[in-house]
Design an enzyme around this catalytic site. Structure first.
Site, short mmCIF file in Angstrom:
data_model
loop_
_atom_site.label_atom_id
_atom_site.label_comp_id
_atom_site.label_asym_id
_atom_site.label_seq_id
_atom_site.Cartn_x
_atom_site.Cartn_y
_atom_site.Cartn_z
N HIS A 129 14.32 -68.56 38.49
CA HIS A 129 14.43 -67.16 38.06
C HIS A 129 15.27 -67.03 36.80
O HIS A 129 15.23 -66.00 36.11
CB HIS A 129 15.03 -66.31 39.20
CG HIS A 129 14.72 -64.86 39.08
ND1 HIS A 129 15.13 -63.93 40.01
CD2 HIS A 129 14.03 -64.15 38.15
CE1 HIS A 129 14.73 -62.72 39.65
NE2 HIS A 129 14.06 -62.82 38.53
N ASP B 164 17.51 -86.85 50.80
CA ASP B 164 17.78 -85.46 50.43
C ASP B 164 17.24 -84.53 51.52
O ASP B 164 16.02 -84.34 51.66
CB ASP B 164 17.13 -85.15 49.09
CG ASP B 164 17.56 -83.80 48.53
OD1 ASP B 164 18.16 -83.00 49.28
OD2 ASP B 164 17.29 -83.54 47.34
N ASP C 290 15.37 -80.94 42.33
CA ASP C 290 15.51 -82.12 41.48
C ASP C 290 15.61 -81.72 40.01
O ASP C 290 16.28 -82.39 39.21
CB ASP C 290 14.30 -83.05 41.62
CG ASP C 290 14.18 -83.69 42.99
OD1 ASP C 290 15.19 -83.74 43.72
OD2 ASP C 290 13.08 -84.14 43.32
N GLN D 191 19.84 -81.50 41.65
CA GLN D 191 20.32 -81.27 43.00
C GLN D 191 19.36 -81.94 43.98
O GLN D 191 18.21 -82.21 43.63
CB GLN D 191 20.39 -79.76 43.29
CG GLN D 191 21.49 -79.02 42.56
CD GLN D 191 22.87 -79.32 43.14
OE1 GLN D 191 23.01 -80.03 44.13
NE2 GLN D 191 23.88 -78.75 42.51
N ASP E 181 15.42 -89.69 35.21
CA ASP E 181 16.61 -88.98 35.67
C ASP E 181 16.58 -87.57 35.07
O ASP E 181 16.39 -87.41 33.86
CB ASP E 181 17.85 -89.74 35.19
CG ASP E 181 19.14 -89.18 35.75
OD1 ASP E 181 19.27 -87.95 35.86
OD2 ASP E 181 20.04 -89.98 36.07
#
Length: 305
Positions: A109, A230, A273, A277, A288
């Site tokens: 957002h 994760d 990601d 996070q 990465d």
């Protein structure tokens, strides 16, 4: 069995040790030294920092390491695009008063939020880059908004948003329903009528690369379950069901993330990601996320921005 355990152990070590291997990096010290500062704009349920954990996990520090001036902003975790944009505007004005202009980078957002500022004050903005932003809406928001469960979702969402705001010192009221509507197909279309610059005119094309002196860029992912360590992947795996067989990052569809010049729309990254996070866990078989931000800052630098 022993060989299998060794392989899993090595993958875990690599996943957690990657940040400590930065000294192998031969990136020039001025690689991200843009003309104008980079200003990061968080998404829904976002924050600048909570309990020492940054929303843009390691991204700002990494960009600074290679020469960029970076500011992290804070807007309501939950509110309409316009309300979030109005909260961002004075922060941009303060930064631009020192540096002349800014390079806005918004996640989720945060992308439309940044677009609002570029629409009302293009003189302050050198570029807008969106990362995993639902410019044409999200089926997840469509599914929740107007459903029988929206009231409960709004109550729980506002409570969580209020807690995040309290812990991060934002001082903003929260409005889950307004946030959801802004991210629906209809709400996004209404905002796009107000701020059409950079929005593709076709279903899955690119938008204008610039307007009113502001450059536009975007990238996004189409991964969902990207790292077994994760725990947030399970949540995104559930929300991704709203997309059926369409490529998505768990919350945003591949074509919906298109804005301006599309750098890439199918990184094997999920929605979290994209901002490194949770705690830097992402696929070991994809770039990465911090490197993607580095490369983009260098792109802005080379463009004179």
């Amino acid at each position: 069995m022993k060989q299998w355990l060794k392989a899993v152990t090595m993958l875990c070590i690599l996943a957690w040790s990657a940040p400590t291997l930065a000294w192998w990096n031969s990136t020039p010290s001025d690689y991200t030294d843009t003309r104008y500062p980079v200003v990061l704009v968080h998404g829904m349920f976002g924050f600048d920092s909570v309990a020492g954990v940054d929303y843009w996990y390691g991204v700002a520090e990494d960009l600074r390491r290679y020469g960029a001036d970076v500011y992290t902003t804070q807007v309501p975790a939950l509110d309409s695009t316009i309300a979030r944009g109005e909260a961002l505007l004075p922060q941009v004005e303060a930064i631009a008063a020192v540096h002349g202009k800014v390079n806005l980078i918004g996640h989720s957002h945060g992308g439309p939020t940044a677009r609002y500022v570029a629409r009302v004050r293009p003189d302050l903005v050198a570029s807008v880059t969106s990362v995993g932003s639902p410019h044409k809406g999200s089926p997840v928001a469509d599914l929740i908004h107007g459903s029988p469960g929206e009231g409960l979702a709004a109550t729980l969402g506002n409570a969580l948003g209020g807690l995040i705001d309290l812990l991060s010192g934002g001082g903003y009221d929260q409005d889950m329903s307004a946030s959801l509507y802004s991210l629906t197909t209809q709400g996004s279309a209404e905002f796009n009528n107000f701020a059409p610059a950079g929005i593709p005119s076709t279903a899955c094309g690119e938008g204008a690369y610039s307007a009113n002196g502001v450059r536009f860029y975007s990238w996004g992912g189409t991964g969902v379950l990207t790292n077994a360590l994760d725990l947030s992947d399970a949540l995104l795996g559930t929300t991704s069901l709203a997309f059926g067989f369409s490529a998505n990052d768990g919350l945003v569809g591949r074509c919906s993330n298109h804005f301006g010049k599309v750098i890439r729309d199918n990184y094997f990254m999920n929605h979290l990601d994209e901002v490194n996070q949770t705690l830097g866990l992402h696929s070991l078989f994809e770039t990465d996320p911090k490197a993607v931000f580095q490369q983009h800052a260098n792109r802005l630098k080379n463009a004179g921005l």
